[in-house]
Design an enzyme around this catalytic site. Sequence first.
Site, short mmCIF file in Angstrom:
data_model
loop_
_atom_site.label_atom_id
_atom_site.label_comp_id
_atom_site.label_asym_id
_atom_site.label_seq_id
_atom_site.Cartn_x
_atom_site.Cartn_y
_atom_site.Cartn_z
N ASN A 47 -50.65 8.76 -24.40
CA ASN A 47 -51.98 8.75 -23.80
C ASN A 47 -52.13 7.53 -22.88
OD1 ASN A 47 -51.98 7.28 -26.28
ND2 ASN A 47 -54.21 7.36 -26.41
N ALA A 51 -60.60 2.74 -17.52
CA ALA A 51 -61.92 2.13 -17.68
C ALA A 51 -63.04 3.14 -17.45
CB ALA A 51 -62.06 0.95 -16.72
N GLU A 60 -50.33 14.82 -25.04
CA GLU A 60 -49.81 16.19 -24.92
C GLU A 60 -49.72 16.62 -23.47
OE1 GLU A 60 -52.20 15.06 -26.89
OE2 GLU A 60 -52.63 16.43 -28.54
N CYS A 100 -56.40 18.01 -29.07
CA CYS A 100 -57.79 18.22 -28.66
C CYS A 100 -57.92 19.58 -27.96
CB CYS A 100 -58.26 17.09 -27.75
SG CYS A 100 -57.73 17.24 -26.04
N CYS A 103 -56.12 19.99 -24.56
CA CYS A 103 -54.66 20.10 -24.71
C CYS A 103 -54.26 21.46 -25.27
CB CYS A 103 -54.13 18.96 -25.57
SG CYS A 103 -54.26 17.36 -24.74
N1 THU Z 1 -55.72 11.68 -27.62
C1 THU Z 1 -54.50 12.23 -27.37
O1 THU Z 1 -53.67 11.63 -26.66
N2 THU Z 1 -54.24 13.45 -27.90
C2 THU Z 1 -55.09 14.16 -28.70
O2 THU Z 1 -54.78 15.28 -29.09
C3 THU Z 1 -56.34 13.57 -29.11
C4 THU Z 1 -56.76 12.35 -28.39
C5 THU Z 1 -56.03 10.34 -27.07
C6 THU Z 1 -57.06 10.36 -25.98
C7 THU Z 1 -57.62 8.96 -26.07
O3 THU Z 1 -56.80 8.10 -25.30
C8 THU Z 1 -57.48 8.60 -27.54
O4 THU Z 1 -56.53 9.52 -28.08
C9 THU Z 1 -58.76 8.68 -28.33
O5 THU Z 1 -59.39 9.91 -28.19
#
Ligand code: THU
Length: 144
Positions: A47, A51, A60, A100, A103
């Site tokens: 991820n 900002a 993902e 999420c 994704c």
């Molecule tokens: N995040 C992901 O990378 N994948 C997910 O399936 C859920 C959330 C990240 C997005 C954000 O940078 C952090 O987790 C908090 O939501």
Amino acid sequence: MTQKREDFSALLQAAKDAAGRAYAPYSGFRVGAAVLDAAGRVFTGCNVENASYGLSLCAERAALAAAVTGGAQCIQALALWFLDLSGPGEKTPDGADTPCGACRQWLVELAPEAVVVTNQTPEPMSVDSLLPNSFRIQPKNSRK
Ligand code: THU
């Protein structure tokens, strides 16, 4: 599903390595993903936050974009590693960590047959189980 999470230990390790490279200064919640294609190639992502929070990219989608860029064919599995189990982001104590909604829609598009495994869920999951009755359009352009 016949496959077990243990069958994907190398892919999970690649996702864990990617999570260690996450840029998550706002949530403090690092995530890594690793995609496996039919040729045995692995593509990773983490991820990457911003900002302007809404511009943040999930692990993902970063991994799936890398797979498309690398010419991946027939994505077979996606491993996810949620590195921070507690921290500034204050995760819910009872929530399982799974992709999420955005994704999940990307998985439907680019990896509909993939097995999804995570370090936080004991059983492998199908994309269809993660997003049943999903929205799809038959592409007009045959170039994938
Ligand atoms: N995040 C992901 O990378 N994948 C997910 O399936 C859920 C959330 C990240 C997005 C954000 O940078 C952090 O987790 C908090 O939501």
